[in-house]
Design a protein around this motif. Structure first.
Motif, PDB file in Angstrom:
ATOM      1  N   THR A 186     -97.987   5.499  26.615  1.00  0.00           N
ATOM      2  CA  THR A 186     -97.064   4.396  26.867  1.00  0.00           C
ATOM      3  C   THR A 186     -96.038   4.275  25.758  1.00  0.00           C
ATOM      4  O   THR A 186     -96.292   4.634  24.607  1.00  0.00           O
ATOM      5  N   LEU A 187     -94.877   3.763  26.117  1.00  0.00           N
ATOM      6  CA  LEU A 187     -93.828   3.505  25.139  1.00  0.00           C
ATOM      7  C   LEU A 187     -94.040   2.122  24.521  1.00  0.00           C
ATOM      8  O   LEU A 187     -94.622   1.233  25.127  1.00  0.00           O
ATOM      9  N   THR A 188     -93.535   1.942  23.307  1.00  0.00           N
ATOM     10  CA  THR A 188     -93.578   0.637  22.663  1.00  0.00           C
ATOM     11  C   THR A 188     -92.520  -0.258  23.303  1.00  0.00           C
ATOM     12  O   THR A 188     -91.587   0.223  23.971  1.00  0.00           O
ATOM     13  N   LEU A 314     -91.485   9.837  19.706  1.00  0.00           N
ATOM     14  CA  LEU A 314     -91.989   8.660  20.402  1.00  0.00           C
ATOM     15  C   LEU A 314     -93.501   8.555  20.390  1.00  0.00           C
ATOM     16  O   LEU A 314     -94.056   7.504  20.689  1.00  0.00           O
ATOM     17  N   GLY A 315     -94.167   9.666  20.064  1.00  0.00           N
ATOM     18  CA  GLY A 315     -95.620   9.638  20.048  1.00  0.00           C
ATOM     19  C   GLY A 315     -96.225   9.632  21.433  1.00  0.00           C
ATOM     20  O   GLY A 315     -97.353   9.172  21.635  1.00  0.00           O
ATOM     21  N   VAL A 316     -95.472  10.124  22.424  1.00  0.00           N
ATOM     22  CA  VAL A 316     -95.977  10.223  23.797  1.00  0.00           C
ATOM     23  C   VAL A 316     -95.772  11.654  24.283  1.00  0.00           C
ATOM     24  O   VAL A 316     -95.000  12.414  23.707  1.00  0.00           O
ATOM     25  N   GLY A 317     -96.445  12.027  25.341  1.00  0.00           N
ATOM     26  CA  GLY A 317     -96.245  13.352  25.904  1.00  0.00           C
ATOM     27  C   GLY A 317     -94.834  13.500  26.452  1.00  0.00           C
ATOM     28  O   GLY A 317     -94.212  12.514  26.866  1.00  0.00           O
ATOM     29  N   MET A 318     -94.318  14.716  26.491  1.00  0.00           N
ATOM     30  CA  MET A 318     -92.957  14.945  26.978  1.00  0.00           C
ATOM     31  C   MET A 318     -92.799  14.482  28.416  1.00  0.00           C
ATOM     32  O   MET A 318     -91.774  13.872  28.770  1.00  0.00           O
ATOM     33  N   ASP A 323     -90.443  10.717  32.223  1.00  0.00           N
ATOM     34  CA  ASP A 323     -90.669   9.877  33.405  1.00  0.00           C
ATOM     35  C   ASP A 323     -89.967   8.532  33.276  1.00  0.00           C
ATOM     36  O   ASP A 323     -89.607   7.906  34.289  1.00  0.00           O
ATOM     37  N   ALA A 324     -89.800   8.071  32.040  1.00  0.00           N
ATOM     38  CA  ALA A 324     -89.193   6.757  31.822  1.00  0.00           C
ATOM     39  C   ALA A 324     -87.677   6.786  31.965  1.00  0.00           C
ATOM     40  O   ALA A 324     -87.046   5.730  32.035  1.00  0.00           O
TER      41      ALA A 324
END
Length: 390
Positions: A186-188, A314-318, A323-324
């Motif tokens: 998830t994004l912050t 971002l600390g999330v998967g590519m 997707d966002a």
């Protein structure tokens, strides 16, 4: 024709800031040190004469022929101890004494003898692939009176920190481009708001709607204007507001700078170095594609390069990061390794950060790029990244 291709490494200090760069010249089978000197000389008109040192590595082939290049003041030539002590050593030493470039000794088994020659060394470089961390700490202490110690080819954040704690002035490597923490899904909230603004811009939403979204994060608005007004953008007047920016630049240009803002929400201590690298990759892809794609696609190529570190920043998967956002398929395909017309440019940009000269030459040839075009694109992209504020 110049067949000497360059690759790059950044040097970071203990504050994790990029303070210098390292250019490695990959000489083909039949290339000489004179070819290396010619390749460097061809870049004189775009060489960034800043306070940041640029280390020049030619590997074990280094000889007096390289000194035919009139090295800028901020260049430091790496000298293997074997080159100083071999059969051609006297000629190299004489050339160094005559032209007096900034010298960096590459430490090896013969380094003790090399330190005794009548050549002042500003830097002593240690290849981390050849020494343990304990040895590097000991060597840094023993050679500190001869020159500032730098570690090369650092592979991990842990090794970087150990080198800094062990007395090194700086360390070179791409260790910071690999995730140092477990990726989340998830994004912050801050990242989510930036993505929301980005999507509004991509949809050509009303300027008032975009400004309203920006007002939810004053820091984001400030950073956006700071980037646009930086020396790297080269505007003739200062942008005072977002509406002013829209009128001056249009949504297409603003899109790329909003893209960079995603990185500002990162809590990673390496974020400034990551942003520098992301910006350099994006600009490099633009330069590499000049004349090979329609100008309307330059912004997309920039974003492809800049977003190539999105997962780390971002600390999330590519996939989760993409997707966002509502990005063109060509960008997503390249970033996910699915092919497409942007992928060859991204692959070449990534290879410029490696040590495989033959691979670089092969990928450049597939795009119809000469060594000089490739090398110039790298220096121009590097100058652009250095002109930005992080």
């Amino acid at each position: 024709m110049n067949k000497v291709f360059m690759s790059r490494q950044p040097l970071l200090n203990r504050q994790s800031r990029i303070i210098a760069s390292r250019l490695t010249l990959h000489l083909g089978k039949h290339a000489s040190m004179q070819d290396a000197a010619n390749a460097l000389g061809a870049l004189d008109d775009i060489w960034t004469r800043s306070e940041k040192t640029v280390f020049i590595s030619c590997g074990s082939k280094c000889d007096a022929g390289l000194l035919d290049w009139s090295a800028p003041d901020n260049a430091a030539i790496e000298l293997p101890a074997a080159a100083l002590l071999g059969a051609d050593g006297p000629d190299l030493i004489a050339a160094l004494q005559t032209w007096q470039p900034t010298a960096c000794l590459l430490f090896d088994a013969q380094a003790t003898k090399a330190l005794a020659v009548d050549v002042p060394f500003r830097f002593i470089a240690f290849d981390a692939k050849q020494f343990t961390l304990a040895q590097l700490k000991l060597l840094a202490a023993r050679t500190k009176n001869y020159g500032m110690g730098i570690a090369l080819n650092i592979q991990s954040s842990e090794d970087f920190r150990a080198c800094m704690d062990g007395g090194m002035t700086a360390a070179a490597g791409w260790f910071f481009t690999r995730p140092s923490v477990q990726l989340t899904k998830t994004l912050t909230p801050a990242q989510t708001n930036i993505v929301r603004v980005l999507n509004l811009v991509r949809q050509n939403a009303d300027t008032r709607d975009v400004e309203a979204a920006l007002k939810h994060d004053v820091a984001m608005s400030y950073k956006l204007l700071r980037y646009i007004n930086s020396a790297g953008f080269g505007l003739s007047c200062e942008i005072q507001s977002f509406s002013h920016a829209v009128n001056m630049l249009g949504y297409d240009k603003l899109n790329r700078w909003l893209s960079l803002l995603l990185a500002t929400a990162s809590k990673d201590p390496m974020a400034p170095a990551l942003m520098y690298t992301a910006l350099l990759r994006g600009r490099l892809m633009e330069f590499l594609s000049a004349g090979l794609v329609d100008k309307a696609e330059y912004d997309n190529l920039f974003i492809t390069g800049a977003f190539s570190l999105l997962d780390v920043l971002l600390g999330v998967g590519m996939e989760q990061a993409l997707d966002a956002m509502r990005l063109p398929d060509a960008i997503c395909d390249a970033l996910l390794g699915h092919g497409g017309r942007y992928l060859p440019f991204l692959e070449l940009a990534l290879s410029s950060e490696g040590d495989q000269g033959e691979l670089i030459a092969e990928q450049a040839a597939m795009l119809g790029l000469t060594a000089d075009q490739f090398n110039r694109a790298q220096l121009q992209a590097q100058a652009f990244a250095e002109a930005m504020e992080f």
